[in-house]
Design an enzyme around this catalytic site. Sequence first.
Site, mmCIF file in Angstrom:
data_model
loop_
_atom_site.group_PDB
_atom_site.id
_atom_site.type_symbol
_atom_site.label_atom_id
_atom_site.label_comp_id
_atom_site.label_asym_id
_atom_site.label_seq_id
_atom_site.Cartn_x
_atom_site.Cartn_y
_atom_site.Cartn_z
ATOM 1 N N CYS A 160 -10.602 -0.260 14.979
ATOM 2 C CA CYS A 160 -9.917 -1.535 14.742
ATOM 3 C C CYS A 160 -8.554 -1.476 15.423
ATOM 4 O O CYS A 160 -8.355 -0.668 16.320
ATOM 5 C CB CYS A 160 -9.838 -1.877 13.254
ATOM 6 S SG CYS A 160 -8.712 -0.865 12.271
ATOM 7 N N ASN A 217 -6.071 1.205 12.678
ATOM 8 C CA ASN A 217 -6.785 2.238 11.917
ATOM 9 C C ASN A 217 -6.183 2.420 10.523
ATOM 10 O O ASN A 217 -6.056 3.527 10.022
ATOM 11 C CB ASN A 217 -6.791 3.552 12.698
ATOM 12 C CG ASN A 217 -7.745 4.614 12.161
ATOM 13 O OD1 ASN A 217 -7.447 5.798 12.240
ATOM 14 N ND2 ASN A 217 -8.875 4.226 11.609
ATOM 15 N N CYS A 242 -6.907 -0.472 8.011
ATOM 16 C CA CYS A 242 -7.651 -1.365 7.106
ATOM 17 C C CYS A 242 -9.157 -1.299 7.372
ATOM 18 O O CYS A 242 -9.903 -0.659 6.637
ATOM 19 C CB CYS A 242 -7.170 -2.807 7.220
ATOM 20 S SG CYS A 242 -5.482 -3.091 6.633
ATOM 21 N N ARG A 243 -9.606 -1.960 8.417
ATOM 22 C CA ARG A 243 -11.042 -2.117 8.641
ATOM 23 C C ARG A 243 -11.754 -0.830 9.045
ATOM 24 O O ARG A 243 -12.769 -0.469 8.443
ATOM 25 C CB ARG A 243 -11.284 -3.209 9.688
ATOM 26 C CG ARG A 243 -10.874 -4.583 9.186
ATOM 27 C CD ARG A 243 -10.906 -5.621 10.280
ATOM 28 N NE ARG A 243 -9.772 -5.447 11.181
ATOM 29 C CZ ARG A 243 -9.561 -6.175 12.266
ATOM 30 N NH1 ARG A 243 -10.422 -7.125 12.598
ATOM 31 N NH2 ARG A 243 -8.503 -5.969 13.021
ATOM 32 N N SER A 244 -11.257 -0.146 10.068
ATOM 33 C CA SER A 244 -11.990 1.042 10.526
ATOM 34 C C SER A 244 -11.960 2.195 9.523
ATOM 35 O O SER A 244 -12.993 2.847 9.334
ATOM 36 C CB SER A 244 -11.532 1.487 11.919
ATOM 37 O OG SER A 244 -10.170 1.811 11.970
ATOM 38 N N ASP A 280 -9.489 -9.377 9.833
ATOM 39 C CA ASP A 280 -8.422 -8.445 9.479
ATOM 40 C C ASP A 280 -7.782 -8.890 8.166
ATOM 41 O O ASP A 280 -7.191 -9.960 8.098
ATOM 42 C CB ASP A 280 -7.373 -8.415 10.588
ATOM 43 C CG ASP A 280 -6.351 -7.307 10.401
ATOM 44 O OD1 ASP A 280 -6.302 -6.687 9.312
ATOM 45 O OD2 ASP A 280 -5.585 -7.065 11.348
#
Length: 165
Positions: free
Chosen positions: A15, A18, A20-22, A132
Amino acid sequence: MTEQVESVIKVLFVCTGNICRSPTADGVFRKIVEEAGLSGRISVDSCGLSAYHVGELPDPRSREMAQSRGYDLSDIRSRKIKPSDYEQFDYVLAMDDGHLRDMRRQASSTHQTKIELFLDYHPQRTGQSVPDPYYGGANGFEHVFDMIEETSNSLLAHIRNQHAL
């Protein structure tokens, strides 16, 4: 008689920073892989396209949501993607279409087929991006977790099928 060495399938979630999402996908997918008894066959990592948060823990809201769902993100630290990641990983999964475009520009032509949109593994979300949640409220994190959990199960089924696991 030669012994066949089983190769490890390497999955990388990417993301922006690195945090939140990943790392969420990293923690969720790692646990699903462990529960399937495949930790020795599938390795999981995450990174970001930017170096804004290198060395930091995932966002506190991601960690809190993860903990409430039985996932542990405490051993994940933000890192920036490296050129060697495109070579070393079998699956390089972008959280959104902007990441996908950037990674395709960065990677050599020999590694283009490894770079995919994470949600392309979700049965109903092909071509979509994981939003996001960084600037949103708690609902955004919950929605992202739902998407990542659903997609992670489909991703594991795909990897098991493709690699006869």
